[in-house]
Write a protein that holds these residues in place. Structure first.
Motif, PDB file in Angstrom:
ATOM      1  N   UNK A 133       0.825  -1.209   0.000  1.00  0.00           N
ATOM      2  CA  UNK A 133       0.000   0.000   0.000  1.00  0.00           C
ATOM      3  C   UNK A 133       0.865   1.267   0.000  1.00  0.00           C
ATOM      4  N   UNK A 134       1.832   1.331   0.883  1.00  0.00           N
ATOM      5  CA  UNK A 134       2.660   2.541   1.007  1.00  0.00           C
ATOM      6  C   UNK A 134       3.484   2.810  -0.249  1.00  0.00           C
ATOM      7  N   UNK A 135       3.839   1.764  -0.971  1.00  0.00           N
ATOM      8  CA  UNK A 135       4.615   1.949  -2.198  1.00  0.00           C
ATOM      9  C   UNK A 135       3.784   2.632  -3.285  1.00  0.00           C
ATOM     10  N   UNK A 136       2.458   2.488  -3.218  1.00  0.00           N
ATOM     11  CA  UNK A 136       1.570   3.091  -4.214  1.00  0.00           C
ATOM     12  C   UNK A 136       1.336   4.583  -3.977  1.00  0.00           C
ATOM     13  N   UNK A 137       1.480   5.010  -2.740  1.00  0.00           N
ATOM     14  CA  UNK A 137       1.034   6.356  -2.370  1.00  0.00           C
ATOM     15  C   UNK A 137       1.720   7.502  -3.101  1.00  0.00           C
ATOM     16  N   UNK A 138       3.041   7.496  -3.305  1.00  0.00           N
ATOM     17  CA  UNK A 138       3.636   8.659  -3.993  1.00  0.00           C
ATOM     18  C   UNK A 138       3.028   8.928  -5.369  1.00  0.00           C
ATOM     19  N   UNK A 139       2.903   7.904  -6.197  1.00  0.00           N
ATOM     20  CA  UNK A 139       2.323   8.103  -7.531  1.00  0.00           C
ATOM     21  C   UNK A 139       0.847   8.480  -7.429  1.00  0.00           C
ATOM     22  N   UNK A 140       0.140   7.865  -6.494  1.00  0.00           N
ATOM     23  CA  UNK A 140      -1.287   8.150  -6.327  1.00  0.00           C
ATOM     24  C   UNK A 140      -1.492   9.582  -5.821  1.00  0.00           C
ATOM     25  N   UNK A 141      -0.607  10.071  -4.969  1.00  0.00           N
ATOM     26  CA  UNK A 141      -0.701  11.459  -4.499  1.00  0.00           C
ATOM     27  C   UNK A 141      -0.491  12.436  -5.650  1.00  0.00           C
ATOM     28  N   UNK A 142       0.464  12.116  -6.528  1.00  0.00           N
ATOM     29  CA  UNK A 142       0.692  12.965  -7.704  1.00  0.00           C
ATOM     30  C   UNK A 142      -0.518  13.006  -8.609  1.00  0.00           C
ATOM     31  N   UNK A 143      -1.132  11.841  -8.837  1.00  0.00           N
ATOM     32  CA  UNK A 143      -2.337  11.777  -9.656  1.00  0.00           C
ATOM     33  C   UNK A 143      -3.459  12.579  -9.007  1.00  0.00           C
ATOM     34  N   UNK A 144      -3.617  12.439  -7.693  1.00  0.00           N
ATOM     35  CA  UNK A 144      -4.683  13.150  -6.983  1.00  0.00           C
ATOM     36  C   UNK A 144      -4.487  14.664  -7.071  1.00  0.00           C
TER      37      UNK A 144
END
Length: 171
Positions: A133-144
């Motif tokens: 889960x934590x590995x996904x967050x940086x890219x997902x934060x950028x998308x958000x």
């Protein structure tokens, strides 16, 4: 709740058209790469939420996601994404039905992007693909951040068109 059958039929037709628009915008006119998606599939959900309230937004989001995932899959169907789409439409309806000023728009977009896109959808991706889960967050934060900016500007622009749209739909 609509007071007569004619009004109910009108609302169902509006939701059906917005569901179709959601499917086209999210499945054919968006950019999807594994765990990132950039597009305008949120526009019909926002319109349903503003015109028909939280239930209209929720139904448009959930049914659009379900039909789109079954008819035009990008990956395996996972009901968690449909739940997120339902909650997103519901929240848009609660925050934007009666007010579309800057505070309401910011509240709608921040909650849907942070809780819906970043937290919930990242969790669903981590479950579906067995990814940390934590590995996904940086890219997902950028998308958000990118999608949040697009949503804020788009919703504000849509707000200017709503009086004309309401008159043409007689809502």
């Amino acid at each position: 709740m609509p007071s007569n059958r004619r009004e109910l039929t009108r609302r169902i037709c509006i939701i059906a058209v917005l569901i179709a628009a959601n499917i086209v915008l999210s499945r054919f006119l968006s950019i999807s790469v594994w765990n990132l998606k950039i597009g305008f599939g949120f526009v019909p959900v926002v319109l349903a939420a503003v015109l028909l309230g939280p239930v209209g937004g929720a139904v448009t989001g959930a049914v659009g996601d379900f039909i789109g995932a079954i008819a035009f899959p990008i990956g395996p169907y996972f009901p968690g994404f449909t739940l997120t789409a339902f909650l997103t439409g519901l929240w848009y309806g609660f925050t934007l039905k009666n007010s579309r000023g800057w505070p309401a728009i910011l509240a709608a977009v921040l909650v849907t992007e942070i809780f819906g896109s970043v937290l919930l959808n990242s969790f669903w991706i981590s479950v579906l693909y067995d990814t940390p889960f934590l590995a996904l967050l940086p890219a997902r934060l950028g998308q958000a951040a990118l999608m949040g900016s697009v949503e804020i500007v788009t919703i504000r622009l849509l707000d200017r068109l709503l009086p004309r749209l309401r008159r043409s739909l007689t809502i």
